[in-house]
Motif scaffolding. Structure first.
Motif, mmCIF file in Angstrom:
data_model
loop_
_atom_site.group_PDB
_atom_site.id
_atom_site.type_symbol
_atom_site.label_atom_id
_atom_site.label_comp_id
_atom_site.label_asym_id
_atom_site.label_seq_id
_atom_site.Cartn_x
_atom_site.Cartn_y
_atom_site.Cartn_z
ATOM 1 N N UNK A 1 -5.600 160.030 39.647
ATOM 2 C CA UNK A 1 -4.983 159.857 40.963
ATOM 3 C C UNK A 1 -3.494 160.158 40.893
ATOM 4 N N UNK A 2 -2.956 160.616 42.008
ATOM 5 C CA UNK A 2 -1.529 160.808 42.178
ATOM 6 C C UNK A 2 -1.029 159.648 43.038
ATOM 7 N N UNK A 3 -0.010 158.930 42.566
ATOM 8 C CA UNK A 3 0.477 157.728 43.256
ATOM 9 C C UNK A 3 1.911 157.940 43.739
ATOM 10 N N UNK A 4 2.167 157.568 44.993
ATOM 11 C CA UNK A 4 3.502 157.579 45.578
ATOM 12 C C UNK A 4 3.890 156.127 45.845
ATOM 13 N N UNK A 5 5.008 155.706 45.275
ATOM 14 C CA UNK A 5 5.491 154.326 45.409
ATOM 15 C C UNK A 5 6.796 154.327 46.191
ATOM 16 N N UNK A 6 6.893 153.420 47.155
ATOM 17 C CA UNK A 6 8.122 153.261 47.927
ATOM 18 C C UNK A 6 8.900 152.089 47.350
ATOM 19 N N UNK B 1 6.985 159.053 42.075
ATOM 20 C CA UNK B 1 5.695 159.698 41.849
ATOM 21 C C UNK B 1 5.209 159.385 40.439
ATOM 22 N N UNK B 2 3.925 159.044 40.352
ATOM 23 C CA UNK B 2 3.287 158.844 39.048
ATOM 24 C C UNK B 2 1.872 159.390 39.122
ATOM 25 N N UNK B 3 1.300 159.595 37.963
ATOM 26 C CA UNK B 3 -0.084 160.044 37.867
ATOM 27 C C UNK B 3 -0.814 159.046 36.982
ATOM 28 N N UNK B 4 -2.042 158.728 37.349
ATOM 29 C CA UNK B 4 -2.778 157.734 36.573
ATOM 30 C C UNK B 4 -4.226 158.147 36.399
ATOM 31 N N UNK C 1 -1.068 154.859 33.563
ATOM 32 C CA UNK C 1 -0.277 155.776 34.364
ATOM 33 C C UNK C 1 0.945 156.280 33.643
ATOM 34 N N UNK C 2 1.444 157.405 34.132
ATOM 35 C CA UNK C 2 2.665 158.000 33.614
ATOM 36 C C UNK C 2 3.654 158.108 34.766
ATOM 37 N N UNK C 3 4.811 157.453 34.607
ATOM 38 C CA UNK C 3 5.891 157.581 35.582
ATOM 39 C C UNK C 3 6.518 158.966 35.426
ATOM 40 N N UNK C 4 6.718 159.667 36.549
ATOM 41 C CA UNK C 4 7.255 161.028 36.487
ATOM 42 C C UNK C 4 8.672 161.137 37.013
ATOM 43 N N UNK D 1 22.268 158.629 41.145
ATOM 44 C CA UNK D 1 20.957 158.167 40.687
ATOM 45 C C UNK D 1 20.240 159.207 39.836
ATOM 46 N N UNK D 2 19.590 158.728 38.778
ATOM 47 C CA UNK D 2 18.782 159.542 37.891
ATOM 48 C C UNK D 2 17.403 159.720 38.526
ATOM 49 N N UNK D 3 16.999 160.958 38.771
ATOM 50 C CA UNK D 3 15.695 161.222 39.383
ATOM 51 C C UNK D 3 14.585 161.433 38.365
ATOM 52 N N UNK D 4 14.923 161.611 37.103
ATOM 53 C CA UNK D 4 13.925 161.775 36.042
ATOM 54 C C UNK D 4 13.653 160.397 35.452
ATOM 55 N N UNK D 5 12.462 159.871 35.688
ATOM 56 C CA UNK D 5 12.143 158.492 35.305
ATOM 57 C C UNK D 5 10.865 158.412 34.489
ATOM 58 N N UNK D 6 10.865 158.986 33.282
ATOM 59 C CA UNK D 6 9.646 158.949 32.474
ATOM 60 C C UNK D 6 9.314 157.531 32.019
ATOM 61 N N UNK D 7 8.022 157.271 31.909
ATOM 62 C CA UNK D 7 7.563 155.978 31.433
ATOM 63 C C UNK D 7 6.049 155.885 31.500
ATOM 64 N N UNK D 8 5.540 154.730 31.136
ATOM 65 C CA UNK D 8 4.097 154.486 31.167
ATOM 66 C C UNK D 8 3.821 153.118 31.766
#
Length: 142
Positions: A116-121, A136-139, A27-30, A40-47
């Motif tokens: 898939x598009x993933x929404x995490x709370x 939001x992330x995509x995997x 997955x890629x964190x968006x 708060x920083x809303x741009x959260x790139x990652x894997x």
């Protein structure tokens, strides 16, 4: 710092590709929406990677603009077209302790056969934290 992030990234990719499980998710964190705006920083790139046995690990730039790494276990169930998941583990990069507990629910919906598009709370759990977050992330399955 760069070497630490690079090492974690390589570990995540290695864990996902070397697992004996027949498939895994990469997955890629968006980005993140915070219910309270401001610091708060809303741009959260990652894997991240999740093996079919539930082992999960990742790295991303967190909401405080610090590098966070995490590892844990994810369990999932299918509810119609939506996959509901819960990830439990530990996470770094936040004040209070070098490793904090991680417990986050998420939901994913397929975009196509493998993606898939993933929404995490990310719930507000500490009195000093004044926001909930929706990430939001995509995997993709490979």
């Amino acid at each position: 710092m760069f070497k630490t992030v690079l090492t974690m990234l390589l570990a995540v990719v290695s864990a996902a590709t070397c697992t004996p499980a027949p498939a895994a998710d990469l997955g890629i964190h968006l980005g993140t929406y915070h219910t309270r705006h401001g610091v708060y920083n809303n741009a959260n790139p990652g894997v991240y990677a999740r093996a079919d046995n539930g082992l999960t690990a990742g790295v991303y730039l967190n909401s405080l603009s610090k590098v966070s790494t995490y590892a844990g276990w994810t369990t999932s169930t299918q509810a119609g077209p939506v996959e509901l998941s819960l990830t439990l583990g530990g996470i770094t990069g936040y004040p209070g302790a070098s490793v904090l507990p991680l417990a986050v629910p998420s939901a994913a919906i397929k975009v196509d056969e493998a993606t898939s598009l993933r929404l995490t709370w990310i719930p507000r759990v500490h009195p000093k934290v004044d926001t909930h977050a929706f990430h939001v992330s995509i995997e993709t399955k490979f």
